[in-house]
Scaffold this motif. Structure first.
Motif, PDB file in Angstrom:
ATOM      1  N   ASN A   1       1.470  -1.583  11.458  1.00 51.33           N
ATOM      2  CA  ASN A   1       0.108  -1.652  12.007  1.00 51.33           C
ATOM      3  C   ASN A   1      -0.873  -2.211  10.978  1.00 51.33           C
ATOM      4  O   ASN A   1      -2.018  -1.752  10.867  1.00 51.33           O
ATOM      5  CB  ASN A   1      -0.342  -0.271  12.491  1.00 51.33           C
ATOM      6  N   GLY A   2      -0.407  -3.192  10.198  1.00 50.57           N
ATOM      7  CA  GLY A   2      -1.265  -3.876   9.236  1.00 50.57           C
ATOM      8  C   GLY A   2      -1.412  -3.189   7.896  1.00 50.57           C
ATOM      9  O   GLY A   2      -2.118  -3.697   7.018  1.00 50.57           O
ATOM     10  N   THR A   3      -0.757  -2.057   7.700  1.00 51.05           N
ATOM     11  CA  THR A   3      -0.833  -1.321   6.435  1.00 51.05           C
ATOM     12  C   THR A   3       0.497  -1.431   5.704  1.00 51.05           C
ATOM     13  O   THR A   3       1.558  -1.179   6.289  1.00 51.05           O
ATOM     14  CB  THR A   3      -1.160   0.160   6.682  1.00 51.05           C
ATOM     15  N   ARG A   4       0.443  -1.794   4.424  1.00 52.13           N
ATOM     16  CA  ARG A   4       1.658  -1.964   3.637  1.00 52.13           C
ATOM     17  C   ARG A   4       2.342  -0.615   3.421  1.00 52.13           C
ATOM     18  O   ARG A   4       1.761   0.332   2.941  1.00 52.13           O
ATOM     19  CB  ARG A   4       1.295  -2.617   2.291  1.00 52.13           C
ATOM     20  N   ARG A   5       3.615  -0.535   3.785  1.00 55.01           N
ATOM     21  CA  ARG A   5       4.398   0.686   3.629  1.00 55.01           C
ATOM     22  C   ARG A   5       5.447   0.545   2.526  1.00 55.01           C
ATOM     23  O   ARG A   5       5.692   1.478   1.770  1.00 55.01           O
ATOM     24  CB  ARG A   5       5.112   1.027   4.944  1.00 55.01           C
ATOM     25  N   GLN A   6       6.115  -0.596   2.479  1.00 54.76           N
ATOM     26  CA  GLN A   6       7.178  -0.819   1.495  1.00 54.76           C
ATOM     27  C   GLN A   6       6.940  -2.152   0.802  1.00 54.76           C
ATOM     28  O   GLN A   6       6.523  -3.126   1.436  1.00 54.76           O
ATOM     29  CB  GLN A   6       8.554  -0.848   2.172  1.00 54.76           C
TER      30      GLN A   6
ATOM     31  N   GLY B   1       9.217   3.911   0.033  1.00 55.12           N
ATOM     32  CA  GLY B   1       8.143   3.878   1.022  1.00 55.12           C
ATOM     33  C   GLY B   1       8.600   4.081   2.448  1.00 55.12           C
ATOM     34  O   GLY B   1       7.805   3.919   3.384  1.00 55.12           O
ATOM     35  N   VAL B   2       9.878   4.431   2.642  1.00 56.36           N
ATOM     36  CA  VAL B   2      10.349   4.673   4.014  1.00 56.36           C
ATOM     37  C   VAL B   2       9.530   5.795   4.643  1.00 56.36           C
ATOM     38  O   VAL B   2       9.133   6.740   3.973  1.00 56.36           O
ATOM     39  CB  VAL B   2      11.857   5.009   4.027  1.00 56.36           C
ATOM     40  N   ASN B   3       9.291   5.644   5.944  1.00 54.73           N
ATOM     41  CA  ASN B   3       8.439   6.628   6.616  1.00 54.73           C
ATOM     42  C   ASN B   3       8.671   6.556   8.114  1.00 54.73           C
ATOM     43  O   ASN B   3       9.361   5.656   8.606  1.00 54.73           O
ATOM     44  CB  ASN B   3       6.965   6.387   6.281  1.00 54.73           C
ATOM     45  N   ALA B   4       8.074   7.485   8.816  1.00 52.51           N
ATOM     46  CA  ALA B   4       8.294   7.588  10.254  1.00 52.51           C
ATOM     47  C   ALA B   4       7.491   6.544  11.021  1.00 52.51           C
ATOM     48  O   ALA B   4       6.421   6.101  10.587  1.00 52.51           O
ATOM     49  CB  ALA B   4       7.924   8.985  10.735  1.00 52.51           C
TER      50      ALA B   4
ATOM     51  N   HIS C   1       5.987  -5.369  10.671  1.00 50.82           N
ATOM     52  CA  HIS C   1       6.005  -6.752  10.191  1.00 50.82           C
ATOM     53  C   HIS C   1       6.736  -6.779   8.857  1.00 50.82           C
ATOM     54  O   HIS C   1       6.243  -6.282   7.852  1.00 50.82           O
ATOM     55  CB  HIS C   1       4.568  -7.263  10.038  1.00 50.82           C
ATOM     56  N   GLY C   2       7.959  -7.332   8.856  1.00 53.04           N
ATOM     57  CA  GLY C   2       8.776  -7.387   7.651  1.00 53.04           C
ATOM     58  C   GLY C   2       8.850  -8.778   7.077  1.00 53.04           C
ATOM     59  O   GLY C   2       8.832  -9.781   7.812  1.00 53.04           O
ATOM     60  N   HIS C   3       8.982  -8.850   5.754  1.00 49.63           N
ATOM     61  CA  HIS C   3       8.916 -10.143   5.059  1.00 49.63           C
ATOM     62  C   HIS C   3       9.836 -10.161   3.854  1.00 49.63           C
ATOM     63  O   HIS C   3       9.921  -9.193   3.097  1.00 49.63           O
ATOM     64  CB  HIS C   3       7.477 -10.393   4.596  1.00 49.63           C
ATOM     65  N   VAL C   4      10.522 -11.280   3.674  1.00 47.55           N
ATOM     66  CA  VAL C   4      11.185 -11.646   2.419  1.00 47.55           C
ATOM     67  C   VAL C   4      10.806 -13.095   2.142  1.00 47.55           C
ATOM     68  O   VAL C   4      10.913 -13.949   3.035  1.00 47.55           O
ATOM     69  CB  VAL C   4      12.722 -11.508   2.505  1.00 47.55           C
TER      70      VAL C   4
END
Length: 228
Positions: A161-166, A203-206, A214-217
């Motif tokens: 939701n637009g917030t960096r988690r990992q 940073g894994v989370n529910a 949104h995932g990126h490499v």
């Protein structure tokens, strides 16, 4: 040979910029391959031998399709990963030859029913239903290594939701991609069509229904998936 039932459909991951697909044989996942993630899960991140679990090929979610929230859980976690697609295989592959087996790469999510996993750990039972459930492996389109080159130090991150988690880099892997391929080939004979999910940063989370991931490499197509 005639079949007594209709054979299941072949599973494939789309190739970016192409109308072709990469046929998937098996999915192997590396557990706790980033030190900070190992610590957040309560384990020693030192260079202990890697361990692996599997997902069925039809757990893949491709083409930006939504991921249904799974049943019998109240605690589903995201785990962003670099996915390695193999065009070659073998047994006891030397580390220095491992990169030659790579067809390409993609961005994937190892979705985990964490409450089921925790219960399985406590009871000394397998993780299969925590990791290998339906729709547990969203994946973006793959890119051939001829386009990307060998990935060794790319940034990897996940926003929810637009917030960096990992957020991390492939350089932080405890076991590099070639080392992982080599070690795994000592356990099973690898083959073309195998996918390897290489591990997740801290940073894994529910996640909840309605969340947009949104995932990126660096150098690869981004992964976009909504939990419904």
């Amino acid at each position: 040979m005639e079949y007594v039932i209709t054979p299941p459909r072949a599973v494939a991951v789309p190739v970016a910029g192409s109308d072709k697909g990469f046929p998937v044989r098996r999915i192997f996942c590396v557990g706790r391959n980033y030190a900070a993630h190992a610590r957040e899960m309560g384990h020693d991140p030192d260079r202990e031998p890697p361990f692996f679990f599997t997902k069925p090929a039809d757990a893949l979610v491709t083409g930006g399709a939504a991921m249904p929230y799974p049943t019998m859980t109240a605690d589903v976690h995201h785990e962003i990963e670099l996915v390695v697609a193999l065009s070659g295989g073998g047994r006891d592959i030397p580390v220095e030859e491992a990169n030659s087996l790579i067809w390409g790469y993609g961005v994937g999510l190892d979705m985990t029913r964490r409450d089921i996993q925790a219960e399985a750990k406590k009871m000394g039972r397998p993780w299969d239903m925590a990791k290998g459930f339906d729709h547990s492996a969203p994946i973006a389109d793959l890119h051939p290594v001829t386009e990307t080159g060998i990935l060794e130090d790319a940034a990897i991150w996940l926003d929810v939701n637009g917030t960096r988690r990992q957020e991390s880099t492939l350089k932080a892997l405890i076991w590099s991609i070639p080392e992982t391929i080599s070690y795994l080939s000592g356990l099973v004979m690898l083959a073309p069509g195998d996918l390897i999910f290489s591990g997740t940063p801290e940073g894994v989370n529910a996640v909840q229904r309605g969340d947009e991931l949104h995932g990126h490499v660096d150098g690869l197509s981004d992964l976009h998936v909504k939990v419904v």
